[in-house]
Design an enzyme around this catalytic site. Structure first.
Site, PDB file in Angstrom:
ATOM      1  N   ASN A  11       2.814   3.037  10.566  1.00  0.00           N
ATOM      2  CA  ASN A  11       2.058   2.184   9.638  1.00  0.00           C
ATOM      3  C   ASN A  11       2.835   0.884   9.469  1.00  0.00           C
ATOM      4  O   ASN A  11       3.850   0.852   8.777  1.00  0.00           O
ATOM      5  CB  ASN A  11       1.913   2.927   8.300  1.00  0.00           C
ATOM      6  CG  ASN A  11       1.222   2.075   7.248  1.00  0.00           C
ATOM      7  OD1 ASN A  11       0.711   0.990   7.541  1.00  0.00           O
ATOM      8  ND2 ASN A  11       1.203   2.564   6.022  1.00  0.00           N
ATOM      9  N   TRP A  12       2.342  -0.146  10.111  1.00  0.00           N
ATOM     10  CA  TRP A  12       3.073  -1.426  10.078  1.00  0.00           C
ATOM     11  C   TRP A  12       2.921  -2.145   8.736  1.00  0.00           C
ATOM     12  O   TRP A  12       3.602  -3.126   8.483  1.00  0.00           O
ATOM     13  CB  TRP A  12       2.579  -2.344  11.202  1.00  0.00           C
ATOM     14  CG  TRP A  12       2.815  -1.837  12.591  1.00  0.00           C
ATOM     15  CD1 TRP A  12       3.420  -0.661  12.959  1.00  0.00           C
ATOM     16  CD2 TRP A  12       2.451  -2.497  13.817  1.00  0.00           C
ATOM     17  NE1 TRP A  12       3.453  -0.552  14.325  1.00  0.00           N
ATOM     18  CE2 TRP A  12       2.866  -1.666  14.881  1.00  0.00           C
ATOM     19  CE3 TRP A  12       1.816  -3.708  14.127  1.00  0.00           C
ATOM     20  CZ2 TRP A  12       2.667  -2.001  16.216  1.00  0.00           C
ATOM     21  CZ3 TRP A  12       1.609  -4.051  15.451  1.00  0.00           C
ATOM     22  CH2 TRP A  12       2.032  -3.202  16.490  1.00  0.00           C
ATOM     23  N   LYS A  13       1.974  -1.676   7.920  1.00  0.00           N
ATOM     24  CA  LYS A  13       1.700  -2.326   6.622  1.00  0.00           C
ATOM     25  C   LYS A  13       1.421  -3.816   6.849  1.00  0.00           C
ATOM     26  O   LYS A  13       0.852  -4.168   7.885  1.00  0.00           O
ATOM     27  CB  LYS A  13       2.844  -2.063   5.636  1.00  0.00           C
ATOM     28  CG  LYS A  13       3.143  -0.557   5.516  1.00  0.00           C
ATOM     29  CD  LYS A  13       4.056  -0.186   4.395  1.00  0.00           C
ATOM     30  CE  LYS A  13       4.273   1.326   4.402  1.00  0.00           C
ATOM     31  NZ  LYS A  13       5.103   1.795   3.296  1.00  0.00           N
TER      32      LYS A  13
ATOM     33  N   HIS B 162      -3.547   5.611   1.086  1.00  0.00           N
ATOM     34  CA  HIS B 162      -2.108   5.333   1.021  1.00  0.00           C
ATOM     35  C   HIS B 162      -1.732   5.027  -0.434  1.00  0.00           C
ATOM     36  O   HIS B 162      -2.494   4.383  -1.153  1.00  0.00           O
ATOM     37  CB  HIS B 162      -1.751   4.151   1.936  1.00  0.00           C
ATOM     38  CG  HIS B 162      -0.274   4.045   2.139  1.00  0.00           C
ATOM     39  ND1 HIS B 162       0.551   3.488   1.196  1.00  0.00           N
ATOM     40  CD2 HIS B 162       0.525   4.478   3.142  1.00  0.00           C
ATOM     41  CE1 HIS B 162       1.813   3.576   1.625  1.00  0.00           C
ATOM     42  NE2 HIS B 162       1.819   4.177   2.797  1.00  0.00           N
TER      43      HIS B 162
ATOM     44  N   GLU C 267       0.176   2.902  -1.678  1.00  0.00           N
ATOM     45  CA  GLU C 267       0.180   1.474  -2.016  1.00  0.00           C
ATOM     46  C   GLU C 267      -1.238   1.013  -2.350  1.00  0.00           C
ATOM     47  O   GLU C 267      -1.440   0.162  -3.216  1.00  0.00           O
ATOM     48  CB  GLU C 267       0.779   0.672  -0.850  1.00  0.00           C
ATOM     49  CG  GLU C 267       2.294   0.884  -0.784  1.00  0.00           C
ATOM     50  CD  GLU C 267       2.905   0.807   0.594  1.00  0.00           C
ATOM     51  OE1 GLU C 267       2.271   0.258   1.518  1.00  0.00           O
ATOM     52  OE2 GLU C 267       4.028   1.317   0.754  1.00  0.00           O
TER      53      GLU C 267
ATOM     54  N   GLU D 119       2.949  11.950   1.582  1.00  0.00           N
ATOM     55  CA  GLU D 119       3.943  10.895   1.400  1.00  0.00           C
ATOM     56  C   GLU D 119       4.369  10.865  -0.064  1.00  0.00           C
ATOM     57  O   GLU D 119       3.677  10.259  -0.897  1.00  0.00           O
ATOM     58  CB  GLU D 119       3.348   9.528   1.780  1.00  0.00           C
ATOM     59  CG  GLU D 119       2.891   9.439   3.210  1.00  0.00           C
ATOM     60  CD  GLU D 119       2.870   7.991   3.698  1.00  0.00           C
ATOM     61  OE1 GLU D 119       3.536   7.714   4.695  1.00  0.00           O
ATOM     62  OE2 GLU D 119       2.215   7.151   3.058  1.00  0.00           O
TER      63      GLU D 119
ATOM     64  N   GLY E 274       9.803   3.686   1.406  1.00  0.00           N
ATOM     65  CA  GLY E 274      10.519   2.412   1.398  1.00  0.00           C
ATOM     66  C   GLY E 274      11.777   2.422   0.550  1.00  0.00           C
ATOM     67  O   GLY E 274      12.344   1.374   0.257  1.00  0.00           O
TER      68      GLY E 274
ATOM     69  N   SER F 132      10.432   7.116   4.192  1.00  0.00           N
ATOM     70  CA  SER F 132      11.798   6.908   4.704  1.00  0.00           C
ATOM     71  C   SER F 132      12.142   7.833   5.861  1.00  0.00           C
ATOM     72  O   SER F 132      13.287   8.270   6.003  1.00  0.00           O
ATOM     73  CB  SER F 132      12.834   7.030   3.578  1.00  0.00           C
ATOM     74  OG  SER F 132      12.603   6.035   2.601  1.00  0.00           O
TER      75      SER F 132
HETATM   76  P1  13P Z   1       8.607   4.001   4.946  1.00  0.00           P
HETATM   77  O1  13P Z   1       8.762   4.795   6.222  1.00  0.00           O
HETATM   78  O2  13P Z   1       8.931   2.548   5.111  1.00  0.00           O
HETATM   79  O3  13P Z   1       9.271   4.663   3.792  1.00  0.00           O
HETATM   80  O4  13P Z   1       7.021   4.024   4.622  1.00  0.00           O
HETATM   81  C1  13P Z   1       6.348   5.216   4.677  1.00  0.00           C
HETATM   82  C2  13P Z   1       4.899   4.925   4.563  1.00  0.00           C
HETATM   83  O5  13P Z   1       4.432   4.502   3.531  1.00  0.00           O
HETATM   84  C3  13P Z   1       4.068   5.142   5.738  1.00  0.00           C
HETATM   85  O6  13P Z   1       2.715   5.057   5.424  1.00  0.00           O
END
Ligand code: 13P
Length: 250
Positions: free
Chosen positions: A9-11, A95, A97, A167, A173, A213
């Site tokens: 997931n590149w966000k 997600h 976020e 997650e 993160g 993470s």
């Molecule tokens: P990180 O791997 O940067 O913690 O993010 C996880 C994530 O939200 C994947 O969707």
């Protein structure tokens, strides 16, 4: 047999050029042979999808969100059918976020889920508790409600198209990964709720990914668990070597 999947997931990261270079680098590694039985997926921002689709053949393509409706006056939204036409095979929904910053709810996720299934896209449905919920011992109850409220209205046939990503929000993160025991415990609980609703076979066939993470240095111990079927990787998916090392951690 359920699938093993490692999805990046590149966000909201990478310029179009950087995204294309990253996709090409991942595809180049995959073209030399994917790890046995593993599907690799990248999820770039919307704007990169068509260009990235054109350079992928071994690696799957995902979007990070979709609209709740088919088409029409929904400024700023992107429909599931547009994503399909842009070349996506998967779409991440729910997600944390998006739940926390953009007000995504079980109700809007149910509409998104219906759009994805209608358009032949594979939903990557995210769930997970925040730190307060874990510390107050409510994490199982919270995740069970997230899973039940969106997935339990599906037919078994539709449910079989869904990939789940657990997650824990406190691990996203933060560099604070869930321990392999914490991941396994929640994945097994999720599979147990699925078994109760959809039966043994559908639950056993569902891929449940871990996210938060996850990186090359801890993927192996996470993926070694019987109910952890891969990862949804954020930061570490922005580097092709690191992402490839994670894909090779089974
Ligand atoms: P990180 O791997 O940067 O913690 O993010 C996880 C994530 O939200 C994947 O969707």
């Amino acid at each position: 047999m359920r699938k093993k999947i490692v999805a990046g997931n590149w966000k909201m990261n990478t310029s179009p050029q950087e995204g294309l270079a990253l996709a090409k680098a991942v595809e180049a590694k995959a073209s030399h042979g994917l790890p046995q039985g593993v599907e690799l997926v990248v999820a770039p921002p919307f704007t990169h999808l068509s260009a990235v689709a054109a350079v992928l053949s071994k690696v799957g393509l995902s979007a990070q969100n979709c609209a709740t409706h088919d088409s029409g006056a929904y400024t700023g939204e992107v429909s599931a059918s547009m994503l399909k036409q842009a070349g996506a095979g998967y779409v991440i929904i729910g997600h944390s976020e998006r739940r926390s910053y953009y007000g995504e709810t079980d109700q809007s996720l149910s509409l998104k889920m219906a759009q994805l299934l209608k358009n032949g896209l594979t939903p990557i449905f995210c769930c997970g508790e925040v730190l307060d919920e874990r510390e107050s011992g409510k994490h199982f109850e919270v995740v069970e409600a997230q899973v039940a409220n969106v997935l339990f209205q599906l037919s078994e046939e539709d449910f079989r198209k869904v990939v789940i990503a657990y997650e824990p929000v406190w691990a996203i993160g933060t560099g604070r990964t869930a321990s392999p025991e914490q991941a396994q415990e929640m994945h097994a609980a999720i599979r147990g709720w699925l078994r109760g609703h959809f039966g043994d076979s559908a639950a056993a066939d569902c891929a449940i990914l871990y996210g938060g993470s996850c990186k090359a240095s801890n993927a192996q111990e996470l993926f070694a668990n019987p109910d952890v079927d891969g990862g949804l990787i954020g930061g570490a998916s922005l580097n092709a070597d690191e992402f490839w090392a994670i894909a090779n951690s089974f």
